[in-house]
Design a protein around this motif. Structure first.
Motif, PDB file in Angstrom:
ATOM      1  N   SER A  51       0.825  -1.210   0.000  1.00 19.23           N
ATOM      2  CA  SER A  51       0.000   0.000   0.000  1.00 19.23           C
ATOM      3  C   SER A  51       0.856   1.257   0.000  1.00 19.23           C
ATOM      4  O   SER A  51       0.499   2.265  -0.620  1.00 19.23           O
ATOM      5  N   MET A  52       1.997   1.208   0.686  1.00  9.56           N
ATOM      6  CA  MET A  52       2.912   2.352   0.678  1.00  9.56           C
ATOM      7  C   MET A  52       3.414   2.646  -0.725  1.00  9.56           C
ATOM      8  O   MET A  52       3.409   3.796  -1.180  1.00  9.56           O
ATOM      9  N   ILE A  53       3.890   1.613  -1.430  1.00  8.21           N
ATOM     10  CA  ILE A  53       4.602   1.839  -2.692  1.00  8.21           C
ATOM     11  C   ILE A  53       3.669   1.937  -3.894  1.00  8.21           C
ATOM     12  O   ILE A  53       4.109   2.335  -4.978  1.00  8.21           O
ATOM     13  N   GLU A  60      -7.051  -3.253  -4.313  1.00 10.20           N
ATOM     14  CA  GLU A  60      -6.628  -2.830  -5.649  1.00 10.20           C
ATOM     15  C   GLU A  60      -5.255  -3.372  -6.020  1.00 10.20           C
ATOM     16  O   GLU A  60      -5.051  -3.820  -7.154  1.00 10.20           O
ATOM     17  N   HIS A  61      -4.295  -3.320  -5.093  1.00 12.45           N
ATOM     18  CA  HIS A  61      -2.955  -3.805  -5.465  1.00 12.45           C
ATOM     19  C   HIS A  61      -2.823  -5.321  -5.385  1.00 12.45           C
ATOM     20  O   HIS A  61      -1.877  -5.888  -5.937  1.00 12.45           O
ATOM     21  N   GLY A  62      -3.751  -5.999  -4.711  1.00 12.33           N
ATOM     22  CA  GLY A  62      -3.807  -7.454  -4.764  1.00 12.33           C
ATOM     23  C   GLY A  62      -2.927  -8.205  -3.797  1.00 12.33           C
ATOM     24  O   GLY A  62      -2.908  -9.440  -3.801  1.00 12.33           O
ATOM     25  N   ILE A  63      -2.198  -7.512  -2.925  1.00 14.76           N
ATOM     26  CA  ILE A  63      -1.357  -8.186  -1.935  1.00 14.76           C
ATOM     27  C   ILE A  63      -2.156  -8.285  -0.644  1.00 14.76           C
ATOM     28  O   ILE A  63      -2.371  -7.286   0.038  1.00 14.76           O
ATOM     29  N   LEU A  64      -2.589  -9.484  -0.330  1.00 22.21           N
ATOM     30  CA  LEU A  64      -3.483  -9.711   0.813  1.00 22.21           C
ATOM     31  C   LEU A  64      -2.785 -10.595   1.840  1.00 22.21           C
ATOM     32  O   LEU A  64      -2.480 -11.752   1.569  1.00 22.21           O
ATOM     33  N   GLY A  65      -2.544 -10.051   3.020  1.00 26.79           N
ATOM     34  CA  GLY A  65      -1.852 -10.810   4.044  1.00 26.79           C
ATOM     35  C   GLY A  65      -0.373 -10.909   3.739  1.00 26.79           C
ATOM     36  O   GLY A  65       0.243  -9.991   3.203  1.00 26.79           O
ATOM     37  N   SER A  66       0.215 -12.070   4.048  1.00 28.71           N
ATOM     38  CA  SER A  66       1.656 -12.230   3.844  1.00 28.71           C
ATOM     39  C   SER A  66       2.011 -13.426   2.974  1.00 28.71           C
ATOM     40  O   SER A  66       2.929 -13.366   2.173  1.00 28.71           O
ATOM     41  N   ILE A 107       5.865 -11.249  -4.431  1.00 34.71           N
ATOM     42  CA  ILE A 107       6.967 -10.570  -5.111  1.00 34.71           C
ATOM     43  C   ILE A 107       6.403  -9.535  -6.083  1.00 34.71           C
ATOM     44  O   ILE A 107       5.192  -9.464  -6.312  1.00 34.71           O
ATOM     45  N   GLU A 108       7.300  -8.769  -6.675  1.00 30.60           N
ATOM     46  CA  GLU A 108       6.936  -7.636  -7.529  1.00 30.60           C
ATOM     47  C   GLU A 108       5.906  -7.992  -8.598  1.00 30.60           C
ATOM     48  O   GLU A 108       4.938  -7.252  -8.819  1.00 30.60           O
ATOM     49  N   SER A 109       6.085  -9.112  -9.297  1.00 26.08           N
ATOM     50  CA  SER A 109       5.220  -9.464 -10.426  1.00 26.08           C
ATOM     51  C   SER A 109       3.776  -9.736 -10.010  1.00 26.08           C
ATOM     52  O   SER A 109       2.883  -9.770 -10.863  1.00 26.08           O
ATOM     53  N   GLU A 110       3.538  -9.920  -8.705  1.00 25.32           N
ATOM     54  CA  GLU A 110       2.185 -10.221  -8.231  1.00 25.32           C
ATOM     55  C   GLU A 110       1.435  -8.976  -7.757  1.00 25.32           C
ATOM     56  O   GLU A 110       0.262  -9.055  -7.401  1.00 25.32           O
ATOM     57  N   ILE A 111       2.092  -7.836  -7.752  1.00 28.83           N
ATOM     58  CA  ILE A 111       1.404  -6.579  -7.450  1.00 28.83           C
ATOM     59  C   ILE A 111       0.600  -6.181  -8.684  1.00 28.83           C
ATOM     60  O   ILE A 111       1.144  -6.101  -9.792  1.00 28.83           O
ATOM     61  N   GLU A 112      -0.668  -5.952  -8.508  1.00 31.37           N
ATOM     62  CA  GLU A 112      -1.568  -5.775  -9.648  1.00 31.37           C
ATOM     63  C   GLU A 112      -1.707  -4.338 -10.133  1.00 31.37           C
ATOM     64  O   GLU A 112      -2.424  -4.069 -11.099  1.00 31.37           O
ATOM     65  N   THR A 113      -1.057  -3.406  -9.482  1.00 32.25           N
ATOM     66  CA  THR A 113      -1.070  -2.006  -9.923  1.00 32.25           C
ATOM     67  C   THR A 113       0.365  -1.521 -10.047  1.00 32.25           C
ATOM     68  O   THR A 113       1.310  -2.204  -9.644  1.00 32.25           O
ATOM     69  N   SER A 114       0.544  -0.343 -10.607  1.00 34.76           N
ATOM     70  CA  SER A 114       1.885   0.221 -10.723  1.00 34.76           C
ATOM     71  C   SER A 114       2.399   0.640  -9.344  1.00 34.76           C
ATOM     72  O   SER A 114       1.627   0.876  -8.413  1.00 34.76           O
TER      73      SER A 114
END
Length: 280
Positions: A51-53, A60-66, A107-114
């Motif tokens: 969420s920071m980056i 929206e960014h798709g990173i849920l939990g750890s 990892i980076e490729s799994e973040i769904e937004t820029s």
């Protein structure tokens, strides 16, 4: 980009403990406050740092939990049959083999937004959960979460924590001398110490010494960053101290920030931090 920013993230620095241990007073920064992470469902570094980056909420960014399963079938089973219980599910997946049920961090490729690193700037991320974590973090063989290894003992735990801390410091020392518009790094030292001496053993003197040490180190970093051409240093935390109760959160929602540049308000939303300095 008019200014160059250095942003170290120290996992686990708690807003309340920073006041208790006078960390605010010891730092050579003019601005301090807390970070509002209510947009995040879990107090997990992957979700919060994403969420920071990105400047976006987890939905929206798709990173849920750890942690997540890389096999879509396994993920579906987890969604449909959560009542099976974790241990029972693990037995099924183990019988199917590691490749079938591989579970790891994001990892980076799994973040769904820029992200901020997709902007037209010269930026360097170091060990950021959800983006480019070190390999031990990625596969959850995280030896500096020493409380997960009960036979290790406090002294051996501290040795591992110190070894990782010194290694990241050494990497950062080199990177600070390079010409970046943005340099971000993640440290686990405070969080690791708190898992050993706050969550489990309640040795507040050990925790206090860790805060004193990080306070001195942060002042060194601010001076070093300035001498190497960075205009501003913003020190962040993704969450507070580990939870000692069954609250549903792994950590308290009380992260702390000190900054050499003003940010709007004593409490800032995690997804708006980089927006405020026009990086997103």
């Amino acid at each position: 980009m008019s200014k160059k920013y250095f942003i170290p993230i120290f996992g686990g620095i708690d807003y309340r403990l920073s006041k208790l241990f006078s960390l605010e007073e010891d730092l050579t920064t003019d601005y301090h406050g807390s970070i509002d992470i209510s947009v995040c469902e879990k107090t997990e570094p992957d979700e919060i740092i994403a969420s920071m980056i990105t400047g976006k909420p987890p939905q929206e960014h798709g990173i849920l939990g750890s942690m997540h399963y890389t096999n879509p079938l396994v993920r579906k089973v987890e969604e449909i049959l959560p009542e099976w219980g974790e241990m029972y599910r693990r037995k099924i997946y183990t019988n199917k083999g590691w490749d079938f049920c591989r579970r790891r961090r994001y990892i980076e490729s799994e973040i769904e937004t820029s992200t901020v690193f997709d902007q037209n700037i010269c930026a360097r991320p170091l060990f950021l959960p959800s983006y480019n974590p070190e390999i031990q973090w990625l596969i959850f063989r995280n030896t500096i979460r020493a409380n997960e290894y009960p036979g290790l003992g406090e002294k051996e735990s501290e040795k591992l924590i110190e070894k990782n801390f010194q290694w990241r410091k050494k990497v950062l020392e080199k990177e600070l001398k390079r010409d970046y518009d943005l340099l971000m790094i993640h440290f686990q030292y405070i969080d690791s110490i708190q898992h050993v001496y706050y969550e489990n053993n309640w040795d507040m003197e050990k925790v206090r010494k860790a805060y004193d040490r990080i306070g001195s180190y942060c002042n060194e970093l601010i001076k070093s960053a300035s001498s190497n051409g960075f205009d501003e240093t913003i020190i962040l935390s993704e969450y507070g101290v580990p939870s000692r109760t069954d609250s549903g959160d792994s950590h308290h929602r009380t992260p702390f920030y000190p900054s050499t540049t003003p940010l709007s308000g004593k409490s800032i939303n995690v997804e708006n931090i980089l927006n405020q300095i026009e990086l997103l």
